[in-house]
Structure formats: structure tokens, C-alpha cells
Design a protein around this motif. Structure first.
Motif, PDB file in Angstrom:
ATOM      1  N   HIS A   4      75.698  48.390  89.551  1.00 16.66           N
ATOM      2  CA  HIS A   4      74.612  48.291  88.864  1.00 16.66           C
ATOM      3  C   HIS A   4      74.290  49.028  87.324  1.00 16.66           C
ATOM      4  O   HIS A   4      75.217  49.714  87.123  1.00 16.66           O
ATOM      5  N   ARG A   5      73.375  48.737  86.655  1.00 13.88           N
ATOM      6  CA  ARG A   5      73.032  49.331  85.296  1.00 13.88           C
ATOM      7  C   ARG A   5      71.990  49.907  85.322  1.00 13.88           C
ATOM      8  O   ARG A   5      70.803  49.564  86.084  1.00 13.88           O
ATOM      9  N   LEU A   6      71.645  50.943  84.396  1.00 12.61           N
ATOM     10  CA  LEU A   6      70.455  51.842  84.372  1.00 12.61           C
ATOM     11  C   LEU A   6      70.848  52.417  83.108  1.00 12.61           C
ATOM     12  O   LEU A   6      71.359  53.209  82.740  1.00 12.61           O
ATOM     13  N   GLN A   7      69.633  52.025  82.017  1.00 11.95           N
ATOM     14  CA  GLN A   7      69.486  52.615  80.730  1.00 11.95           C
ATOM     15  C   GLN A   7      68.779  53.762  80.723  1.00 11.95           C
ATOM     16  O   GLN A   7      67.625  53.990  81.375  1.00 11.95           O
ATOM     17  N   VAL A   8      69.411  54.933  80.208  1.00 10.59           N
ATOM     18  CA  VAL A   8      68.787  56.384  80.179  1.00 10.59           C
ATOM     19  C   VAL A   8      69.005  56.850  78.721  1.00 10.59           C
ATOM     20  O   VAL A   8      69.584  56.576  77.899  1.00 10.59           O
ATOM     21  N   PRO A   9      67.849  57.785  78.324  1.00 11.46           N
ATOM     22  CA  PRO A   9      67.978  58.247  77.069  1.00 11.46           C
ATOM     23  C   PRO A   9      68.842  59.210  76.840  1.00 11.46           C
ATOM     24  O   PRO A   9      69.231  60.058  77.947  1.00 11.46           O
ATOM     25  N   MET A  23      84.784  53.708  72.928  1.00  9.36           N
ATOM     26  CA  MET A  23      84.855  52.876  73.782  1.00  9.36           C
ATOM     27  C   MET A  23      86.255  53.049  74.459  1.00  9.36           C
ATOM     28  O   MET A  23      87.167  53.407  73.836  1.00  9.36           O
ATOM     29  N   THR A  24      86.277  52.557  75.756  1.00 12.00           N
ATOM     30  CA  THR A  24      87.582  52.458  76.344  1.00 12.00           C
ATOM     31  C   THR A  24      87.624  51.000  77.175  1.00 12.00           C
ATOM     32  O   THR A  24      86.799  50.150  76.995  1.00 12.00           O
ATOM     33  N   SER A  25      88.674  50.771  77.830  1.00 10.23           N
ATOM     34  CA  SER A  25      88.657  49.677  78.735  1.00 10.23           C
ATOM     35  C   SER A  25      87.819  49.575  79.887  1.00 10.23           C
ATOM     36  O   SER A  25      87.587  48.359  80.173  1.00 10.23           O
ATOM     37  N   GLU A  26      87.196  50.527  80.180  1.00 11.02           N
ATOM     38  CA  GLU A  26      86.329  50.896  81.381  1.00 11.02           C
ATOM     39  C   GLU A  26      84.894  50.324  80.835  1.00 11.02           C
ATOM     40  O   GLU A  26      84.449  51.098  80.034  1.00 11.02           O
ATOM     41  N   ASP A  27      84.413  49.440  81.390  1.00  7.88           N
ATOM     42  CA  ASP A  27      82.969  49.098  81.132  1.00  7.88           C
ATOM     43  C   ASP A  27      82.770  48.825  79.729  1.00  7.88           C
ATOM     44  O   ASP A  27      81.854  49.344  78.992  1.00  7.88           O
ATOM     45  N   ARG A  28      83.696  47.949  79.106  1.00  2.00           N
ATOM     46  CA  ARG A  28      83.899  48.220  77.668  1.00  2.00           C
ATOM     47  C   ARG A  28      82.623  47.368  77.077  1.00  2.00           C
ATOM     48  O   ARG A  28      82.172  47.672  75.843  1.00  2.00           O
ATOM     49  N   LEU A  29      82.178  46.439  77.546  1.00  2.00           N
ATOM     50  CA  LEU A  29      81.073  45.487  76.877  1.00  2.00           C
ATOM     51  C   LEU A  29      79.761  46.325  76.840  1.00  2.00           C
ATOM     52  O   LEU A  29      78.950  46.398  75.793  1.00  2.00           O
ATOM     53  N   THR A  30      79.563  47.192  77.833  1.00  2.00           N
ATOM     54  CA  THR A  30      78.355  47.832  77.923  1.00  2.00           C
ATOM     55  C   THR A  30      78.536  49.255  76.949  1.00  2.00           C
ATOM     56  O   THR A  30      77.498  49.515  76.201  1.00  2.00           O
TER      57      THR A  30
END
Length: 218
Positions: free
Chosen positions: A6-11, A81-88
């Protein structure tokens, strides 16, 4: 039972450093460091330009992820960035840089000219950011780094067509980016319709304050 992602945007709080006064800026440099660096150290390379070219302001944002460079303590570096969850991560730092730029420009004179510079990993970072942004700088500098070759060619060509000046800078003894790779990069940029100006210097994978001074004078 399989776990679902899942994804959660946080400040969160981002950090950046500044040289010069925005209120009197004629030109603003937004400069992004390379892998494992910190903005506080990276921005020191620009002191010569700020001290000797009136109206020059340099802002160095820092990557959102920090880590120990060796083991579990000691020196700390940051990465974009790294290769993990890169697009996010790419979307996150693009939104961060857009927000920062909006704040900076609001504090500058209306006619301030913005140069975007990326060193090493920072070159790919600023390229990916500008591909997502509505903003276009007057000058893009890719220093010891590359424009990404895995992006939509039409979008890349459209971006490069909007940027008035494109400069590629590299050391002649850079083991990370040897001359063969630099020539491949220049060929890619020309294939996309750009006309990059190439600057070679004697040195390795490093910044050169005198060249930064020259760029600020232009």
C-alpha cells in the motif's frame, strides 16, 4: 497469506542550504548533489561564484533519504533514489523540488533567471524532475552525470527544445563517466534535438569551483 503493498502520503521535512540573498538575486542556481553527499558540503563548491558574481544565489536541496556511508555510524550521506520503490521516490523528490522552487521564486525579483545543475546522480535527478515539472530553466547543467535514457523520447525532446542552454561538464579522468560514455551521452542528447555545449576539465569525478564561477558569469 500474501502481504499486499500500500501507499500512504505523509508530511515530512526536507532540508536545503542557501548562499546569497534571494531578494536581490539576478540569477538563481538550484543545484543537486550526487549519491552519498550532503547539501551542506556540496554547496561549498559554489562560494567562489556567489562571492564574485553579484546577484548570484545558490540553493542546494538535499536528497530525502540519508544513510551511514560505512557500517552503522560515522559519516552520513543522502540519496535521491535507489532501485527500491524507485518510481515513488522520483515522484516524491519531483514534488519536493517543485515546491521548493515555487517558494524560492516567490522571494526573488520577477525577472530572476534560474539555472538547474545536477552533479552525478543529481544530473539524472534534475532531468527526471524537469520532465515532470511545468517549470523550464534558462540553463541546464549536467555535471559528471547523465540525462536518463529510459524516458519517453518525445517528452525528452520537448523538454530539451524548451531549455535555451544545455551544458555537459566532465573530468578527463572520471572513472565513473569515461570519455566513451560521455560521447554516448552527447549523441543521445543530439538525437533528442539538443545542442549541448561540452566542457572538459582536468580531473576526476569532482566539482571545479573555477568552472562554476565561469558558468555564473555567463
Amino acid at each position: 497469506m500474501e502481504a499486499h503493498e500500500h501507499r500512504l502520503q505523509v508530511p515530512r521535512t526536507a532540508r536545503y542550504y542557501q548562499l546569497g540573498e534571494l531578494a536581490t538575486a539576478h540569477q538563481l542556481f538550484v543545484v543537486c548533489h550526487g549519491y552519498g553527499q550532503l547539501a551542506s558540503y556540496f554547496i561549498r563548491h559554489f562560494r567562489l561564484a556567489v562571492d564574485h558574481v553579484p546577484g548570484t544565489v545558490v540553493v542546494a536541496p538535499e536528497g530525502l533519504s540519508r544513510f551511514y556511508l560505512q557500517g552503522n555510524g560515522g559519516r552520513v550521506g543522502a540519496t535521491w533514489m535507489t532501485s527500491e520503490d524507485r518510481l515513488t521516490e522520483i515522484e516524491d523528490f519531483s514534488a519536493y523540488l517543485d515546491t521548493l522552487l515555487h517558494q524560492l521564486r516567490a522571494a526573488c525579483p520577477a525577472d530572476v533567471e534560474v539555472t538547474v545543475l545536477g552533479f552525478s546522480q543529481g544530473a539524472t535527478t534534475v532531468s527526471r524532475w524537469l520532465l515532470r515539472s511545468r517549470f523550464t530553466p534558462v540553463h541546464l547543467v549536467l555535471w559528471a552525470g547523465t540525462f536518463p535514457n529510459d524516458v519517453d523520447p518525445a517528452a525528452a525532446a520537448a523538454l530539451l527544445a524548451r531549455i535555451p542552454r544545455l551544458t555537459v561538464v566532465c573530468g578527463d579522468s572520471d572513472s565513473y563517466l569515461p570519455e566513451e560514455r560521455v560521447n554516448e551521452q552527447l549523441a543521445l542528447l543530439r538525437q533528442l534535438g539538443a545542442q549541448p555545449h561540452m566542457i572538459w576539465f582536468e580531473g576526476r569525478h569532482e566539482m571545479k569551483p573555477p568552472i562554476l564561477h565561469q558558468l555564473a558569469q555567463q
